[in-house]
Design an enzyme around this catalytic site. Structure first.
Site, PDB file in Angstrom:
ATOM      1  N   CYS A  45      34.446  36.296  33.953  1.00 30.69           N
ATOM      2  CA  CYS A  45      34.586  35.538  35.200  1.00 30.69           C
ATOM      3  C   CYS A  45      35.469  34.315  34.989  1.00 30.69           C
ATOM      4  O   CYS A  45      35.200  33.239  35.527  1.00 30.69           O
ATOM      5  CB  CYS A  45      33.213  35.134  35.744  1.00 30.69           C
ATOM      6  SG  CYS A  45      32.152  34.302  34.558  1.00 30.69           S
ATOM      7  N   GLY A  46      36.511  34.493  34.185  1.00 31.75           N
ATOM      8  CA  GLY A  46      37.461  33.409  33.972  1.00 31.75           C
ATOM      9  C   GLY A  46      36.851  32.276  33.158  1.00 31.75           C
ATOM     10  O   GLY A  46      36.008  32.476  32.282  1.00 31.75           O
TER      11      GLY A  46
END
Length: 293
Positions: free
Chosen positions: A88-89
């Site tokens: 998720c980054g």
């Protein structure tokens, strides 16, 4: 220099990766919409309750409820809400950076929601006293368990205040790591962009409505304040979940786009090598024919 066989293998591998990231993007997009709606629907109630109780705190009699004043201890309890999964980054990394770079007076102990939070604090050698798993989608019953634990710790007098570190959902591409104080009762910003002019103003006692309590203020606060803390922490969990799915959807979209660009580059390189190989074969045939003549 890689052979055409090696490049074909890389192309096949990148295609498979792109299919996976595309599927993960679609799943995250579906979850993101539900999480965003759930977070947006809960904000009006949480914000109104916070506004009312902050106003009442200014006019309440001293000692009417312990949630209106700092605890007797000198330690700070921090609840960290992160994700259970990665991909998720920089969502979890930015939250931990925000937590590390924010000065907190005195000794600090941590409670976590999400496996990435407990792992990150463990690597930083922080004091972790509890970890609560909350499934997706988040349920109020699970958040209430966390809230009850935090309230009991605060009422024990061991902690001076309670903070919550979470990712505040602004929009699909913007999630702001935030640290808000929930105990004692304090102004809290949930979603949207913070208005620094308004939050910097002190409450004016003349602007506080004249509330009537039945049967009395102490009894009302005894019932309302624990529910307020439950609702606020649950709303923060919802904000964090909306941020998680939005960040994962964007990360997977970027990964899919990068895979497509890589496929173009590999296809171009493959065609160049194939053309060079064909040219070399033609040259060898021509040279052999000329030698026979």
């Amino acid at each position: 220099m890689p052979s055409t066989r090696d490049i074909r293998r890389r192309i096949k591998s990148v295609k498979n990766t792109a299919q996976i990231t595309k599927a993960m993007q679609l799943v995250a997009a579906a979850k993101m919409k539900k999480a965003q709606d759930q977070a947006a629907n809960g904000r009006p109630y949480a914000e109104l309750m916070n506004k009312i109780l902050v106003s009442l705190k200014e006019s309440a009699a001293e000692g009417v409820h312990p949630f209106f004043s700092e605890g007797a201890g000198n330690k700070t309890l921090v609840l960290v809400i992160a994700t259970d999964k990665g991909l998720c980054g920089a969502l979890n990394t930015n939250l931990l950076k925000k937590l590390i770079n924010t000065p907190i007076e005195g000794e600090v102990e941590y409670v976590t929601i999400g496996r990435k939070a407990s792992q990150g604090l463990g690597r930083l050698r922080k004091t972790l006293i509890a970890d609560f798993p909350i499934k997706d989608p988040a349920k109020f019953v699970e958040a209430r368990t966390v809230s009850k634990f935090i309230q009991d710790k605060f009422l024990s007098g061991e902690y001076k205040r309670v903070l919550v570190a979470f990712n505040n959902f602004i929009n699909v591409v913007t999630q702001v790591p935030s640290i808000e104080q929930v105990l004692p009762v304090n102004p809290v910003t949930l979603g949207g962009k913070r208005n620094f002019d308004e939050t910097s103003k002190e409450a004016n006692p003349t602007d506080i409505p004249d509330y009537t309590f039945e049967p009395d203020a102490a009894t009302v606060f005894q019932m309302v304040l624990p529910q307020y803390v439950n609702g606020t922490i649950f709303q923060m969990v919802l904000e964090a979940r909306a941020s998680e799915h939005s960040s994962r959807m964007v990360a997977m979209k970027n990964a899919t786009d990068n895979a497509k660009q890589m496929l173009k580059d590999l296809s171009l390189e493959y065609n160049k090598l194939r053309q060079a190989a064909i040219t070399n074969e033609l040259l060898e045939i021509t040279t052999a024919k000329m030698a026979l003549e």
